[in-house]
Design a protein around this motif. Structure first.
Motif, PDB file in Angstrom:
ATOM      1  N   GLN A 127       0.824  -1.205   0.000  1.00 47.72           N
ATOM      2  CA  GLN A 127       0.000   0.000   0.000  1.00 47.72           C
ATOM      3  C   GLN A 127       0.866   1.266   0.000  1.00 47.72           C
ATOM      4  N   TYR A 128       1.969   1.214   0.739  1.00 45.87           N
ATOM      5  CA  TYR A 128       2.880   2.367   0.811  1.00 45.87           C
ATOM      6  C   TYR A 128       3.542   2.609  -0.545  1.00 45.87           C
ATOM      7  N   TYR A 129       3.994   1.562  -1.183  1.00 46.23           N
ATOM      8  CA  TYR A 129       4.646   1.706  -2.488  1.00 46.23           C
ATOM      9  C   TYR A 129       3.660   2.179  -3.546  1.00 46.23           C
ATOM     10  N   GLN A 130       2.405   1.796  -3.415  1.00 42.06           N
ATOM     11  CA  GLN A 130       1.400   2.200  -4.403  1.00 42.06           C
ATOM     12  C   GLN A 130       0.785   3.554  -4.096  1.00 42.06           C
ATOM     13  N   GLY A 131       1.236   4.194  -3.003  1.00 39.13           N
ATOM     14  CA  GLY A 131       0.754   5.523  -2.662  1.00 39.13           C
ATOM     15  C   GLY A 131      -0.604   5.546  -1.984  1.00 39.13           C
ATOM     16  N   GLU A 132      -1.067   4.388  -1.520  1.00 42.18           N
ATOM     17  CA  GLU A 132      -2.372   4.328  -0.875  1.00 42.18           C
ATOM     18  C   GLU A 132      -2.314   4.807   0.575  1.00 42.18           C
ATOM     19  N   ILE A 133      -1.137   4.739   1.184  1.00 42.28           N
ATOM     20  CA  ILE A 133      -0.923   5.311   2.510  1.00 42.28           C
ATOM     21  C   ILE A 133       0.374   6.121   2.458  1.00 42.28           C
ATOM     22  N   ASP A 134       0.464   7.133   3.341  1.00 41.23           N
ATOM     23  CA  ASP A 134       1.678   7.951   3.336  1.00 41.23           C
ATOM     24  C   ASP A 134       2.703   7.390   4.321  1.00 41.23           C
ATOM     25  N   GLN A 135       3.854   8.062   4.390  1.00 39.11           N
ATOM     26  CA  GLN A 135       4.952   7.559   5.225  1.00 39.11           C
ATOM     27  C   GLN A 135       4.564   7.490   6.691  1.00 39.11           C
ATOM     28  N   GLU A 136       3.861   8.512   7.173  1.00 40.68           N
ATOM     29  CA  GLU A 136       3.449   8.515   8.581  1.00 40.68           C
ATOM     30  C   GLU A 136       2.530   7.343   8.891  1.00 40.68           C
ATOM     31  N   GLN A 137       1.585   7.075   8.012  1.00 40.61           N
ATOM     32  CA  GLN A 137       0.667   5.945   8.213  1.00 40.61           C
ATOM     33  C   GLN A 137       1.430   4.621   8.155  1.00 40.61           C
ATOM     34  N   PHE A 138       2.371   4.527   7.213  1.00 41.64           N
ATOM     35  CA  PHE A 138       3.157   3.294   7.076  1.00 41.64           C
ATOM     36  C   PHE A 138       3.960   3.009   8.332  1.00 41.64           C
ATOM     37  N   LEU A 139       4.612   4.034   8.885  1.00 39.40           N
ATOM     38  CA  LEU A 139       5.484   3.829  10.043  1.00 39.40           C
ATOM     39  C   LEU A 139       4.697   3.445  11.299  1.00 39.40           C
ATOM     40  N   LYS A 140       3.396   3.701  11.316  1.00 39.56           N
ATOM     41  CA  LYS A 140       2.581   3.253  12.440  1.00 39.56           C
ATOM     42  C   LYS A 140       2.540   1.730  12.521  1.00 39.56           C
ATOM     43  N   HIS A 141       2.802   1.072  11.377  1.00 38.12           N
ATOM     44  CA  HIS A 141       2.754  -0.391  11.322  1.00 38.12           C
ATOM     45  C   HIS A 141       4.155  -0.999  11.360  1.00 38.12           C
ATOM     46  N   LYS A 142       5.120  -0.239  11.848  1.00 35.41           N
ATOM     47  CA  LYS A 142       6.510  -0.693  11.889  1.00 35.41           C
ATOM     48  C   LYS A 142       6.675  -2.059  12.558  1.00 35.41           C
ATOM     49  N   PRO A 143       6.126  -2.309  13.773  1.00 35.80           N
ATOM     50  CA  PRO A 143       6.342  -3.628  14.399  1.00 35.80           C
ATOM     51  C   PRO A 143       5.833  -4.784  13.546  1.00 35.80           C
ATOM     52  N   GLU A 144       4.634  -4.615  12.959  1.00 33.72           N
ATOM     53  CA  GLU A 144       4.077  -5.690  12.133  1.00 33.72           C
ATOM     54  C   GLU A 144       4.922  -5.917  10.877  1.00 33.72           C
ATOM     55  N   CYS A 145       5.432  -4.812  10.290  1.00 36.46           N
ATOM     56  CA  CYS A 145       6.250  -4.939   9.083  1.00 36.46           C
ATOM     57  C   CYS A 145       7.568  -5.632   9.382  1.00 36.46           C
ATOM     58  N   VAL A 146       8.193  -5.279  10.503  1.00 38.95           N
ATOM     59  CA  VAL A 146       9.457  -5.922  10.882  1.00 38.95           C
ATOM     60  C   VAL A 146       9.231  -7.417  11.091  1.00 38.95           C
ATOM     61  N   GLU A 147       8.162  -7.766  11.772  1.00 40.50           N
ATOM     62  CA  GLU A 147       7.850  -9.180  11.999  1.00 40.50           C
ATOM     63  C   GLU A 147       7.622  -9.896  10.673  1.00 40.50           C
ATOM     64  N   TYR A 148       6.903  -9.229   9.777  1.00 38.48           N
ATOM     65  CA  TYR A 148       6.636  -9.839   8.476  1.00 38.48           C
ATOM     66  C   TYR A 148       7.925 -10.049   7.691  1.00 38.48           C
ATOM     67  N   ILE A 149       8.802  -9.054   7.703  1.00 38.84           N
ATOM     68  CA  ILE A 149      10.069  -9.143   6.959  1.00 38.84           C
ATOM     69  C   ILE A 149      10.881 -10.341   7.431  1.00 38.84           C
ATOM     70  N   TYR A 150      10.995 -10.514   8.740  1.00 36.34           N
ATOM     71  CA  TYR A 150      11.796 -11.617   9.266  1.00 36.34           C
ATOM     72  C   TYR A 150      11.190 -12.979   8.940  1.00 36.34           C
ATOM     73  N   GLY A 151       9.874 -13.033   8.812  1.00 43.12           N
ATOM     74  CA  GLY A 151       9.243 -14.310   8.525  1.00 43.12           C
ATOM     75  C   GLY A 151       8.948 -14.570   7.065  1.00 43.12           C
ATOM     76  N   SER A 152       9.238 -13.598   6.204  1.00 36.77           N
ATOM     77  CA  SER A 152       8.824 -13.677   4.803  1.00 36.77           C
ATOM     78  C   SER A 152       9.701 -14.576   3.935  1.00 36.77           C
ATOM     79  N   GLY A 153      10.948 -14.766   4.354  1.00 35.28           N
ATOM     80  CA  GLY A 153      11.903 -15.514   3.527  1.00 35.28           C
ATOM     81  C   GLY A 153      12.774 -14.622   2.666  1.00 35.28           C
ATOM     82  N   CYS A 154      12.566 -13.282   2.718  1.00 34.32           N
ATOM     83  CA  CYS A 154      13.346 -12.384   1.850  1.00 34.32           C
ATOM     84  C   CYS A 154      14.820 -12.359   2.243  1.00 34.32           C
TER      85      CYS A 154
END
Length: 312
Positions: free
Chosen positions: A243-270
């Motif tokens: 959503q952030y890359y597609q411009g559907e949410i801004d940087q401030e909104q994206f950073l509110k989800h920082k813990p969930e994103c970090v957890e996702y990154i570690y579990g994603s396999g990337c």
């Protein structure tokens, strides 16, 4: 950094920059790079030793490697406006630009002076050095304009940016040897430089992915190998990156989800995916190194400097 290289760096600054205020800024900058345990000069010395070189000016040439690569680091930080703790980021930008241009022009000038001092001796061609720097600048432009939109684009950008810098460091070393005139060996070392640059950039990309400040690649909306993996694989349960890359949410909104994103990154396999690609390049680099006509002991010493840090 070897003591001989450090001594040559100090001597070069003293020789080319009589203005005390500029000289002091330059010395602070090289001292910071020394504390980082920069390996650029080590790559030059490693390539020289790999081919059995014994040039009397090799430590001075390695010092030039350090100054050129530091200059390009400074330009990178000025463009990205990050690494704000660095001494060149704590002074007016116009002064930092003087450090950048001073290091590059003094280094090219010194290469020309060395060729006059050692006539008939194998030494780097300043024109070729300029070509490597130009290639890196092209790659840097692709990076800061976020031009890479596919893995193919990304590899092309990194080959130009990071690969050319490693190639430059190796070139400055192997051209100080008689073996540096062998076209096949030069081709092998150039390709080895590309692989090493790609591995180093993948390391940087993972580091910049796993931090959530301004330098984070996702915050900057950069397209790197691990980020592309995330965008391809992201599930509906963790939609914020897409959503952030597609411009559907801004940087401030994206950073509110920082813990969930970090957890996702570690579990994603990337991370594992990126390390697998890095390991593939390491395998290719080892194959190339094995083919280069050099003593086994010299190859192992070179590998410890250039490649061992990428082992999983």
């Amino acid at each position: 950094m070897k003591a001989e290289v450090w001594s040559e760096i100090q001597n070069l600054i003293e020789t080319h920059f009589p203005i005390e205020s500029l000289r002091l800024l330059m010395k602070k900058s090289v001292e910071d790079k020394r504390e980082e345990q920069s390996i650029w000069g080590e790559l030059t010395l490693g390539a020289h030793d790999l081919l059995g070189g014994n040039h009397p000016a090799i430590h001075r040439v390695a010092a030039l490697t350090e100054l050129i690569l530091l200059a390009l680091d400074i330009m990178d930080d000025l463009q990205d406006q990050d690494n704000t703790a660095k001494p060149w980021m704590r002074i007016p930008q116009e002064q930092a630009l003087n450090i950048y241009t001073g290091f590059v022009t003094a280094s090219i000038s010194e290469l020309g002076a060395l060729r006059l001092r050692y006539p008939g001796s194998p030494l780097p061609d300043p024109a070729q050095v300029g070509r490597f720097i130009t290639e890196a600048i092209n790659g840097q432009h692709l990076d800061i304009t976020c031009a890479a939109q596919s893995e193919e684009d990304y590899v092309d950008m990194v080959q130009r940016k990071s690969g050319a810098l490693v190639q430059l460091a190796l070139y400055l070393g192997y051209t100080c040897t008689l073996g540096g005139s062998n076209e096949e060996t030069v081709s092998q070392l150039n390709l080895l430089g590309l692989y090493t640059g790609l591995m180093a950039q993948l390391d940087n990309d993972l580091s910049d992915l796993l931090r959530f400040d301004y330098k984070n690649d996702i915050v900057q909306k950069k397209q790197t190998i691990p980020v592309m993996f995330l965008l391809d694989e992201e599930e509906e349960g963790s939609p914020w990156i897409r959503q952030y890359y597609q411009g559907e949410i801004d940087q401030e909104q994206f950073l509110k989800h920082k813990p969930e994103c970090v957890e996702y990154i570690y579990g994603s396999g990337c991370i594992e995916y990126t390390r697998t690609i890095q390991n593939l390049y390491l395998h290719h680099a080892d194959e190339l190194l094995a083919e280069i006509p050099a003593l086994a002991s010299n190859k192992e010493a070179f590998r410890q400097v250039a490649l061992a840090r990428f082992e999983l």
